[in-house]
Write an enzyme that holds these catalytic residues in place. Structure first.
Site, PDB file in Angstrom:
ATOM      1  N   LYS A 112      -9.719 -10.051 -29.467  1.00 15.44           N
ATOM      2  CA  LYS A 112     -11.403 -10.886 -29.198  1.00 15.44           C
ATOM      3  C   LYS A 112     -12.628 -10.313 -30.401  1.00 15.44           C
ATOM      4  O   LYS A 112     -13.054  -8.869 -30.027  1.00 15.44           O
ATOM      5  CB  LYS A 112     -12.201 -11.268 -27.812  1.00 15.44           C
ATOM      6  CG  LYS A 112     -12.926 -11.759 -27.331  1.00 15.44           C
ATOM      7  CD  LYS A 112     -13.151 -13.632 -28.590  1.00 15.44           C
ATOM      8  CE  LYS A 112     -14.048 -14.167 -27.979  1.00 15.44           C
ATOM      9  NZ  LYS A 112     -14.134 -15.529 -28.210  1.00 15.44           N
TER      10      LYS A 112
ATOM     11  N   LEU B 243     -14.944 -16.205 -32.396  1.00 14.47           N
ATOM     12  CA  LEU B 243     -16.336 -16.790 -31.209  1.00 14.47           C
ATOM     13  C   LEU B 243     -16.465 -17.878 -31.853  1.00 14.47           C
ATOM     14  O   LEU B 243     -17.389 -18.518 -32.806  1.00 14.47           O
ATOM     15  CB  LEU B 243     -17.256 -15.399 -31.333  1.00 14.47           C
ATOM     16  CG  LEU B 243     -18.151 -15.402 -33.061  1.00 14.47           C
ATOM     17  CD1 LEU B 243     -19.240 -15.821 -32.867  1.00 14.47           C
ATOM     18  CD2 LEU B 243     -17.681 -13.799 -32.981  1.00 14.47           C
TER      19      LEU B 243
ATOM     20  N   CYS C 295      -8.261 -31.537 -24.874  1.00 14.00           N
ATOM     21  CA  CYS C 295      -8.576 -32.510 -23.963  1.00 14.00           C
ATOM     22  C   CYS C 295      -9.429 -32.233 -22.691  1.00 14.00           C
ATOM     23  O   CYS C 295      -9.105 -30.940 -22.133  1.00 14.00           O
ATOM     24  CB  CYS C 295      -7.496 -33.200 -22.703  1.00 14.00           C
ATOM     25  SG  CYS C 295      -6.878 -34.479 -23.811  1.00 14.00           S
TER      26      CYS C 295
END
Length: 230
Positions: free
Chosen positions: A39, A110, A169
Site C-alpha cells: 500500500k 489509493l 457488488c
C-alpha cells in the site's frame, strides 16, 4: 509481470476486497510462491491494519505501507496539514526492494485512478511512470457505466497498461441489478477492455474461505498469469 496495481473508479469501490480476496486465494492454493502486499500511501486507519489482521505476512508495517498520514484525506492535503512531504522516492525504494524479495507484489492504490498523489501527480501518473500493469475495480451501481468509460479513457490517455475490469457488488445485488447497472457486453463494447468477473457482496470481509472462493471465480489468467487456476 511481477506486480499488479489494483485501482478503481473511486474510493470505496472495492480495491481492498479484491486485494484481500486475491491474497486469500494465493495463500490457500499457491503457498509455494512468495506474495507481497504493498500500500504505497495510506491516509487514516484502514488497509494496512486489515492486511496484518487477516494474513501472516513476512513484511514489516513499513514494508507494507511506507508512507502513512494520520489525517484521512487526499495525500497532498494530509501532507500539508501534518507538515510532511509526500516522499515518493521512499515509496519507490521500498517497492523496488519488495519486488526483489517476492515472486509477485499486489499493489493497492489509493482512491481512484484519478485521485491525487501529490499536487502534480495522480494514481494514473504513478501507474504509467512505474510501469504497473493495472486492474480497474468498478462498483456495481447506477452510473457505473459512465464512471467506467471515463476511467478507461483516463487510463488510455495516460498510457496505463490496463489489463481488465472487475465488477464489485458494494451492496447485495440481484443478477438483474448487475445486468442493468453494469452490462458486461456494453461496457466491453464502449471501452474495448475485458470484464474479468464479478465479486459478489461479501458481508464478512474476514472470511478467508469466501474471499478465496470469490477470487477463484474471476478470470485470473487475464491479470495474474503467474498463477495456475485451481
Amino acid at each position: 509481470m511481477k506486480e499488479l496495481l489494483i485501482t478503481a473508479t473511486d474510493t470505496d469501490a472495492g480495491k481492498t476486497i479484491l486485494t484481500i480476496a486475491l491474497t486469500a486465494y494465493w495463500q490457500t492454493y499457491h503457498k509455494d510462491l512468495k506474495l507481497g502486499l504493498f500500500k504505497p500511501i495510506q491516509t487514516g486507519i484502514g488497509d494496512r491494519e486489515l492486511y496484518t489482521k487477516l494474513f501472516s505476512l513476512d513484511q514489516s508495517l513499513d514494508e507494507i505501507n511506507p508512507l502513512w498520514y494520520e489525517t484521512p484525506v487526499a495525500p497532498p492535503v494530509a501532507s500539508e496539514r501534518e507538515g510532511r512531504l509526500v516522499e515518493l522516492d521512499r515509496v519507490w525504494s521500498t517497492f523496488t526492494t519488495l519486488r526483489q524479495q517476492k515472486d509477485f507484489v499486489l499493489v493497492e492504490g489509493l482512491g481512484g485512478l484519478g485521485s491525487p498523489v501529490t499536487h502534480e501527480l495522480t494514481v494514473a501518473d504513478i501507474a504509467r511512470d512505474w510501469h504497473l500493469p493495472t486492474i480497474l475495480v468498478v462498483p456495481v451501481k447506477l452510473g457505473a457505466i459512465a464512471q467506467t468509460v471515463a476511467n478507461v479513457a483516463l487510463a488510455r490517455q495516460m498510457k496505463v497498461n490496463l489489463l481488465g475490469i472487475i465488477l464489485n457488488c458494494v451492496k447485495p445485488c440481484s443478477e438483474k441489478e448487475i445486468a442493468d447497472w453494469t452490462p458486461v457486453e456494453l461496457i466491453e463494447s464502449l471501452t474495448q477492455v475485458q470484464v474479468c468477473g464479478v465479486i459478489p457482496h461479501l458481508a464478512d470481509i474476514t472470511d478467508l474461505g469466501k474471499l478465496a472462493k470469490a477470487a477463484s471465480n474471476l478470470d485470473l489468467e487475464k491479470f495474474l498469469p503467474v498463477l495456475t487456476k485451481v
